[in-house]
Design an enzyme around this catalytic site. Structure first.
Site, PDB file in Angstrom:
ATOM      1  N   HIS A 151      -7.412  -0.158   2.126  1.00 42.55           N
ATOM      2  CA  HIS A 151      -8.452   0.307   3.396  1.00 42.55           C
ATOM      3  C   HIS A 151      -8.325   1.776   3.874  1.00 42.55           C
ATOM      4  O   HIS A 151      -7.419   2.222   3.244  1.00 42.55           O
ATOM      5  CB  HIS A 151      -8.326  -0.867   4.511  1.00 42.55           C
ATOM      6  N   SER A 194      -3.817  -5.189   5.202  1.00 43.30           N
ATOM      7  CA  SER A 194      -3.410  -4.903   3.799  1.00 43.30           C
ATOM      8  C   SER A 194      -3.002  -6.078   3.093  1.00 43.30           C
ATOM      9  O   SER A 194      -3.195  -6.055   1.857  1.00 43.30           O
ATOM     10  CB  SER A 194      -1.981  -4.165   4.069  1.00 43.30           C
TER      11      SER A 194
END
Length: 363
Positions: A294, A79
């Site tokens: 993602h 992240s």
């Protein structure tokens, strides 16, 4: 006769040129809302279709693209690198918060927007010093350095912030009182509940020691309500605004391989998208972008055995995957977000809009 025809052609050309110029002007958004569903791949988006009570707000978009998410050194991003790509326009290493591969600080879109006289805001269902929101205001070599990340917020260009992370501001091992520092830098600090009305002062709303509660733990409508409050607050600025909203815990449901957790957070995020789109419908100079850093969990919606009338939610990993991620866009300039491109191009496409504005306008 020839002169008349020439005049008509010239008039048509001038009209077409004026129309083209007007269209170009119209395609420059005044406001940008970026919504990030952390860990949200296409199967997660699809879950809103099958498990939501209403038609998903995802279906209100007509400009859709795909981003490739690998970080600078890893095929599978985390992240921090993913958010740094969005916030700063660079590929960096996993764990990087607003720094390049050599750990040098990189200017972020909050700074770009503020330099254009725009207001800026960040909202998250995690701690505000967690990887995604942190990448929009801090410059730290490791995402785990939460106390250091927190020190960047008081003097940042952020005008509105809402989420968790209170402990990193008021109960620090180094003895610093960052709540006091926030107030000294013009913030009105709220720690109990979301204010019912907006304020003319900068806002720091920190409602949990660390992350906000799960939806299953009665978080309620924090994310859509905080988004609505931020839009009221930021829209006071005549020069427009940039707002980032993160649905953080979609990712955590994926890490836990907990389908119910994932879906409840996804539905909450979809509701928040609706708030942004409703605002943009009234304020047509607003660009709304929805994407993710993602995919998490290798989440799939599969037929239950040979029963094609029933869906079973399954996971293939407790980590992240390398699958491409959808991008949804609506509003002026939305067509730029079609196609397949790298995740850091999200930043480039947003900044290309901001570059059309005059510099150093007063807020």
């Amino acid at each position: 006769m020839k002169i008349k025809i020439k005049n008509i052609l010239l008039g048509c050309c001038l009209a077409a040129s004026a129309m083209s110029y007007a269209q170009k002007e119209e395609a420059q958004p005044k406001n940008i809302i970026l919504l990030i569903g952390d860990g949200m791949g296409l199967s997660q988006v699809s879950a809103a279709q099958f498990y939501g009570e209403n038609k998903p707000n995802f279906e209100r978009f007509n400009n859709i693209g795909l981003i490739k998410t690998s970080s600078a050194h890893q095929l599978v991003t985390d992240s921090a690198a993913g958010a740094t790509a969005f916030a700063c326009g660079i590929k960096s290493y996993n764990g990087a918060i607003g720094v390049d591969v050599d750990k040098n600080p990189v200017r972020n879109i909050v700074d770009y927007a503020s330099n254009k006289g725009m207001a800026t805001g960040l909202i998250s269902t995690s701690s505000i010093v967690h990887a995604t929101p942190a990448s929009f205001f801090a410059h730290v070599d490791s995402r785990r350095k939460y106390p250091e990340i927190a020190t960047y917020l008081p003097t940042s260009e952020v005008d509105f912030v809402a989420g968790g992370g209170l402990q990193f501001f008021d109960r620090r091992e180094d003895g610093k009182d960052l709540i006091k520092t926030l107030k000294e830098n013009g913030f009105e600090v709220t720690t109990e509940k979301l204010p019912s009305i907006t304020s003319t002062k900068k806002q720091a709303i920190l409602l949990a020691d660390d992350a906000m509660p799960k939806m299953s733990e009665n978080r309620g409508d924090f994310l859509p309500e905080a988004t609505a409050l931020a839009l009221d607050h930021l829209s006071q600025n005549k020069n427009g605004f940039f707002l980032m909203v993160e649905g953080s815990q979609i990712d955590w449901g994926g890490h836990n391989n907990d389908a119910d957790y994932l879906v409840s957070e996804l539905i909450d995020f979809d509701k928040t998208i609706g708030v942004a789109l409703d605002y943009a419908k009234k304020h047509k100079n607003t660009l709304v972008i929805v994407t993710a850093d993602h995919e998490t969990g290798g989440f799939t919606l599969a037929a239950e055995g040979t029963n094609y009338h029933k869906i079973k939610m399954e996971f293939s990993t407790g980590g992240h995957s390398a699958t491409m991620i959808p991008v949804f866009a609506k509003g002026p300039g939305a067509e730029k977000f079609r196609g397949i491109y790298e995740n850091n191009d999200i930043f480039t496409k947003m900044v290309s809009s901001l570059n059309k504005k005059e510099k150093n306008q007063p807020k």
